[in-house]
Design a protein around this motif. Structure first.
Motif, PDB file in Angstrom:
ATOM      1  N   SER A  83       0.837  -1.207   0.000  1.00 34.36           N
ATOM      2  CA  SER A  83       0.000   0.000   0.000  1.00 34.36           C
ATOM      3  C   SER A  83       0.873   1.257   0.000  1.00 34.36           C
ATOM      4  N   ILE A  84       1.889   1.265   0.847  1.00 30.62           N
ATOM      5  CA  ILE A  84       2.780   2.424   0.931  1.00 30.62           C
ATOM      6  C   ILE A  84       3.629   2.531  -0.330  1.00 30.62           C
ATOM      7  N   GLY A  85       4.156   1.384  -0.792  1.00 28.57           N
ATOM      8  CA  GLY A  85       4.949   1.391  -2.017  1.00 28.57           C
ATOM      9  C   GLY A  85       4.169   1.889  -3.208  1.00 28.57           C
ATOM     10  N   LEU A  86       2.877   1.505  -3.291  1.00 32.27           N
ATOM     11  CA  LEU A  86       2.031   1.966  -4.395  1.00 32.27           C
ATOM     12  C   LEU A  86       1.872   3.485  -4.360  1.00 32.27           C
ATOM     13  N   VAL A  87       1.642   4.043  -3.177  1.00 29.65           N
ATOM     14  CA  VAL A  87       1.508   5.506  -3.061  1.00 29.65           C
ATOM     15  C   VAL A  87       2.809   6.184  -3.474  1.00 29.65           C
ATOM     16  N   GLN A  88       3.937   5.618  -3.076  1.00 33.82           N
ATOM     17  CA  GLN A  88       5.225   6.178  -3.491  1.00 33.82           C
ATOM     18  C   GLN A  88       5.423   6.021  -5.002  1.00 33.82           C
ATOM     19  N   GLY A  89       4.943   4.893  -5.555  1.00 34.04           N
ATOM     20  CA  GLY A  89       5.018   4.704  -7.004  1.00 34.04           C
ATOM     21  C   GLY A  89       4.179   5.718  -7.750  1.00 34.04           C
ATOM     22  N   LEU A  90       2.991   6.012  -7.225  1.00 31.68           N
ATOM     23  CA  LEU A  90       2.148   7.047  -7.834  1.00 31.68           C
ATOM     24  C   LEU A  90       2.849   8.402  -7.769  1.00 31.68           C
ATOM     25  N   ALA A 460       7.677   0.211  -7.420  1.00 32.62           N
ATOM     26  CA  ALA A 460       6.229   0.070  -7.598  1.00 32.62           C
ATOM     27  C   ALA A 460       5.709   0.933  -8.736  1.00 32.62           C
ATOM     28  N   ARG A 461       6.606   1.477  -9.547  1.00 35.71           N
ATOM     29  CA  ARG A 461       6.194   2.358 -10.639  1.00 35.71           C
ATOM     30  C   ARG A 461       5.277   1.622 -11.622  1.00 35.71           C
ATOM     31  N   ALA A 462       5.650   0.410 -12.012  1.00 36.64           N
ATOM     32  CA  ALA A 462       4.830  -0.338 -12.974  1.00 36.64           C
ATOM     33  C   ALA A 462       3.472  -0.675 -12.381  1.00 36.64           C
ATOM     34  N   LEU A 463       3.445  -1.003 -11.090  1.00 32.17           N
ATOM     35  CA  LEU A 463       2.164  -1.253 -10.421  1.00 32.17           C
ATOM     36  C   LEU A 463       1.317   0.010 -10.436  1.00 32.17           C
ATOM     37  N   ALA A 464       1.924   1.152 -10.137  1.00 28.79           N
ATOM     38  CA  ALA A 464       1.184   2.419 -10.138  1.00 28.79           C
ATOM     39  C   ALA A 464       0.597   2.708 -11.516  1.00 28.79           C
ATOM     40  N   GLU A 465       1.359   2.435 -12.571  1.00 30.78           N
ATOM     41  CA  GLU A 465       0.844   2.656 -13.927  1.00 30.78           C
ATOM     42  C   GLU A 465      -0.378   1.782 -14.186  1.00 30.78           C
TER      43      GLU A 465
END
Length: 599
Positions: A83-90, A460-465
């Motif tokens: 969850s935190i990694g995704l927010v950082q990826g966004l 997590a950049r690819a996950l955020a995309e």
């Protein structure tokens, strides 16, 4: 604030303490929060006053994403970290994002699980504050809950000690000229234990009121851990468009709490005890959500912490509502797997909030899939068997039945699903590719490997995309059941459609309790089933995607203040115990006054 990333990855505490934090006032300003919106608790943490909702009422909401998981191993699969990694990826993509997570109980922090601030380079900081007292909300919950317990035992003692007309004479006042009514509480129906935020199995079963007649009313009782309190569930489910509305909703909910029944079978509430107002006063500051920050400088809302297997397992509605007014993307975490926290997020939290999610992120690990495929038992504190650290496509493929089932559960609600494969260093490319194929074949929009623990937001950049794309898809959100259905039918729908059961078996005690709740007018409440998180079923030894079993309900309780019926499947402990070598043995203060040993 950037954190300098090093390899091998240091301990969570070392990373957290090396970060250069942004003053919370400055970070909040970048999201549009003003000085008057904040209640500061030092330099790096604050509460956001709920009246900000009134000021920002015309601002459109951001996208709303819930993070859940497959059925985990006892080690957990990194849902908070994701969850935190995704927010950082966004954030890496240039989006303004915020994460909403629960405040952890200090019981597990000092036991075996450790803290809950994420891990590696995807953490909420300051980590020590997050995992310990934060702003005191848990203490407020405990105080309010225990005030009610004290009021309950005192009322029973005084009614016994002042028989007949003496009770009316003793309790006569300007407010009650004829004295207080007798509640005639049946001690065998009391469901309100005391609470403490420590794992202490010795307090599970106790006797209170020993001594002479002025020392209390002797009866069997017990303690629960504070996060199991209905007051905590109420804090998480309170709603309102400003502080006054939210506080009034809290007062109403606290006043509806049922603590037991009279000998005549009438529900006894906190309002009957005259304690609901004082309990609300103790909670009046806790109602404002807390903010901290991620390691990469995004807002992190940390508010309320109900357990997911014995309560609804989600952070507060008001935190989500504030975050949605401030950020383009809000990531909120639901406890345990999609069968538990996510189901309750949709059927309980979203009903209460009126909010509609845009996407589901389902966290999976190769490790957990191998366990579901028949791998050896995973035991916390012991080295993983070699099957989990060597390539084994057969175990992954067999265990992927669990992943497929969780994708199907999420799709029941009509919301797009993205699978996040939380990748460990021992996972092979072939194993990851196999999971990606199985997930997309099962209906996930994408299945993306992530390395946010080691690489932070970049991992997590690819996950955020993928999540951004999912949020642009149409969401045909729907609830699983109609509230007007009978209690037994609602339980049966969850058991058969979510858990995979063939049918539900109700004990005679559960049948009687359901009948009493429906007669008391509680039949239209949503359902919050308490069951193991280690299986889709009620039996923690049934791995994978079991089908055709009979789901047993041994007892049914009512959390009327929180607003749900609470059936129990199997033995559920509401007070955890400590292991032989608890985590607190490693926690200390060093010679410079820094905390050491938290993880």
């Amino acid at each position: 604030m950037p954190v300098v990333k090093t390899k091998p990855v240091p301990s969570d505490l070392e990373i957290a303490q090396s970060a250069e934090l942004i003053p919370i006032r400055d970070l909040a300003a970048t999201y549009g929060l003003e000085e008057d919106d904040l209640i500061l608790y030092g330099k790096y943490k604050a509460k956001v006053h709920l009246d900000v909702l009134e000021r920002l009422q015309n601002r459109p909401d951001g996208k709303y994403i819930v993070v859940t998981a497959i059925t985990p191993t006892p080690l957990g699969e990194g849902k908070t970290t994701t969850s935190i990694g995704l927010v950082q990826g966004l954030g890496q993509l240039g989006h303004k994002a915020a994460v909403c997570i629960r405040q952890p109980s200090m019981g597990p922090t000092f036991s075996i699980k450790g803290g809950a601030a994420g891990g590696g380079y995807s953490q909420v900081v300051p980590m020590e504050d997050f995992n310990l007292h934060l702003t005191g909300d848990l203490h407020a919950v405990s105080a309010a809950h225990n005030l009610c317990a004290a009021a309950l035992d005192a009322r029973m003692m005084h009614e016994r000690n002042y028989p007949g007309d003496r009770w009316a004479k003793r309790t006569r006042s300007e407010k009650h000229p004829n004295g207080l009514p007798r509640l005639n509480i049946n001690p065998y129906t009391i469901t309100w234990n005391r609470v403490v935020d420590v794992n202490d199995r010795a307090l599970r079963n106790i006797v209170v009121g020993l001594g002479d007649k002025w020392d209390g009313y002797p009866r069997e009782a017990g303690y629960d851990i504070s996060v199991a309190s209905e007051v905590m569930a109420i804090l998480a489910l309170v709603n309102g468009n400003n502080y006054r509305e939210a506080l009034r909703d809290m007062r109403t909910r606290i006043g509806r709490i049922v603590v037991g029944y009279s000998f005549e079978g009438k529900p006894v509430t906190t309002e009957d005890l005259g304690v609901a107002g004082a309990m609300t006063v103790l909670m009046k500051d806790a109602i404002h959500p807390n903010i901290l920050q991620t390691l990469e400088g995004q807002l992190a809302f940390v508010h309320a912490g109900p357990f997911a297997n014995i309560a609804h397992g989600n952070s507060s509605i008001v935190a989500d509502k504030v975050a949605l007014k401030l950020a383009d993307y809000v990531v909120t975490e639901a406890g345990f797997g999609s069968d538990i926290g996510m189901e309750k997020f949709f059927d309980i939290k979203c009903r209460a909030s009126g909010l509609t999610p845009n996407a589901v992120v389902l966290v999976a690990t190769i490790r957990a899939l191998k366990m579901h495929g028949g791998g050896p038992k995973v035991v916390p504190g012991y080295e993983l068997p070699r099957e989990y650290v060597e390539e084994n496509l057969e175990l992954v493929e067999k265990g992927a039945a669990n992943l497929v089932r969780h994708i199907e559960i999420a799709k029941l609600y009509g919301v797009p699903v993205v699978v996040a494969i939380n990748r460990f260093p021992t996972d092979t490319d072939a194993e990851v590719a196999l999971v990606q194929k199985i997930a997309t074949d099962a209906g996930a929009l994408a299945a993306v490997p992530t390395t946010h623990w080691a690489d932070g937001g970049e991992g997590a950049r690819a996950l955020a995309e993928a999540v951004v794309q999912a949020c642009e898809q149409p969401s045909n959100f729907r609830f699983l059941y109609d509230l007007d259905l009978p209690i037994k039918e609602k339980i049966r729908i969850i058991a058969t459609q979510v858990y995979g059961a063939a049918d539900v078996e109700f004990s005679s005690e559960a049948e009687q309790q359901i009948k009493a709740y429906e007669q008391s007018g509680f039949g239209n409440l949503p359902i919050c089933i308490a069951k193991t998180h280690l299986s889709l079923s009620h039996d923690p030894t049934l791995k994978g995607a079991p089908r055709g079993f009979i789901f047993p309900i041994r007892e049914v309780r009512a959390s009327v203040g929180a607003g749900f019926i609470y059936p129990l499947a199997g033995e559920m402990k509401t007070m955890p115990g400590l292991p032989a070598t608890p985590a607190f043995m490693n926690v200390d203060i060093d010679e410079d006054g820094n905390v050491v040993g938290l993880f």
